[in-house]
Design a protein around this motif. Sequence first.
Motif: not given
Length: 433
Positions: A314-341
Motif C-alpha cells: 500500500e505504501g508503494v502504491a500510495e507513495g507513503t512507504l516511509n510511513l510503513k514500519p519494517m524489521t528483519a527477523d534476527r533468525r537466519a533462513v536457508a532454502s534448499v531447492v529439490l530439482v528433477s533428475g
Amino acid sequence: MKEKLNILLLGSGGRESALAWKIAQSARLGNLYVAPGNAGTAQWNIPVAPTDFEAVKAEVEARCIDMIVVGPEQPLVDGIYDYFAQEMPAVKVIGPSKAAARLEGSKEFAKEFMARNVIPTARFMSVTEDTLDEGLHFLEALQPPYVLKADGLAAGKGVIILDSLADAKDTLSEMLGGMFGNASATVVIEEYLSGLECSVFVLTDGEHYKILPVAKDYKRIGDGDTGPNTGGMGSVSPVPFADEEFMEKVRSRIVEPTLAGLRRENLTYKGFIFLGLMNKGGEPYVIEYNVRMGDPETQSVMPRIGADILELFEGVAEGTLNLKPMTADRRAVASVVLVSGGYPGSYEKGKAISGLEDVASDDGTIVFHAGTKEGPDGMTLTSGGRVLAVTAYGDDIPAAVAAARRGADKITFEGAYHRSDIGSDLIALLPKD
Ligand code: AMP
Ligand code: GLY
C-alpha cells in the motif's frame, strides 16, 4: 485504500509460493488469487497466463482485484504496469513501468543507465554486428576471463564467461549471429569482477525505499559451485559480509543514485529492484539489475520480513512507504531447492512426490512449491525442473541450513536431487568460536 484488498499474484514458481505465503498472513487481505500458480498455491489458483494482459484484465474485473503483484519479469518488460495505468488506473500494479523495466530487459540500457548515474559496475562495451571489430579490440584489451552478455532476456542463459581470448572472440561472433535469437543481436562485453556475490532487494514507491533482508543464491547445479548454471539451487539470508559498513556503501553508492536516476529520467518505478552485487574487496559493484524479486532468494527473504507485506505494498502504491514500519527477523533462513533428475538439461515430469506432510509438520520448516501440479487422488506430481524449495529458520546460518537439508532429505521422488553444500561458503566466513 480499502481496509481489505483483493490481490492477484502473477507467476507460478517458488518465488510466487513465498510471496503468496507472506501475502496470506496479511491482516489487510481480502481475497487472494494466483495466476497460474502451482500445486502449493492450488487454493488460490486461476488459470491465466501472466503475459496475456486482456485475460488478466478480465479476471481483475470479474474478481474486483485492487492490486496486482507481479512475480516474473516478462509481464513487466512487456508493460503490464502501463497497461493497467491506462486501462484500469484504480488497480495498482506492484512493479516498474515498461520503460523502467528495461533495467532488466536490456543489459545495454542497464549499463548505460549505470554509466550516466555513476553507479559502480564492471567496465563494458556494447557491440552489434556493425561494430564487431571494435568489440574484438575491446576484448583484446581485457584480462581473462571474458564476460559476454546477450542484451535481451534469454531465460537466464544469456551470460557466457570464457577463459580464452580465442573462445571469447568466436562466441562473440556466434552470439551476434543469433545464438540467442534477437536477444543477442546486441552483446555487452564486460570486464570480469571477482569476489563474493549477494542479492540486495529494494522495495520503492519511487521516492522512498526499504532495503529487504540480503540473500545469497547458488546458481550452479553441483556442489562447490560446479557444473552448468540453473535457475537457482538454494539461498540463504542473511549474508555475513553484507555488514553495516558494506550496506552503507550499497545505500549511498548504488541504491540512492539508482532511485535518483530513475526520477531524473522519468522512469516510473513502484516495485522491487533486485541488485545483483559483487563484493570486490569490500566494495560493491552492480553485476545486474532485475526488476522483480529473485528466485530462490524470495524463499529466504520473505520469511525474514517483519512487516505486513500488504501494508508495504500500500505504501508503494500510495507513495507513503516511509510511513510503513519494517524489521528483519534476527533468525537466519536457508532454502534448499529439490530439482528433477537431469535438470538443467532435459528431465521427466509427472513423478509422484512423497514426504511432503512429514516436512510440513516440522516446526520452522516451510515447503514452497515451484514445478508441481496436482495429480489424481490428491497426489502431488513434479511438473518442472525446480520442484520444491525446502526452507527453514535457524538461530544462525548453520542451524538454518541443517534444518532445510533435513527437510529436503525427507522428500522423495524419482530422480530427485539437491545440493548438499548450500550456505557452506557463508558458514566458512563466520567467526569460529
Ligand atoms: P547475470 O545473468 O548478469 O546475473 O550473470 C550471471 C552470472 O554471471 C552472475 O551471477 C555472475 O556470477 C556472473 N557474472 C556476470 N557478470 C559478471 C562480471 N562482470 N564479472 C564476473 N562475473 C560475472
Ligand atoms: N536467483 C537469481 C534470479 O532470480 O535471477
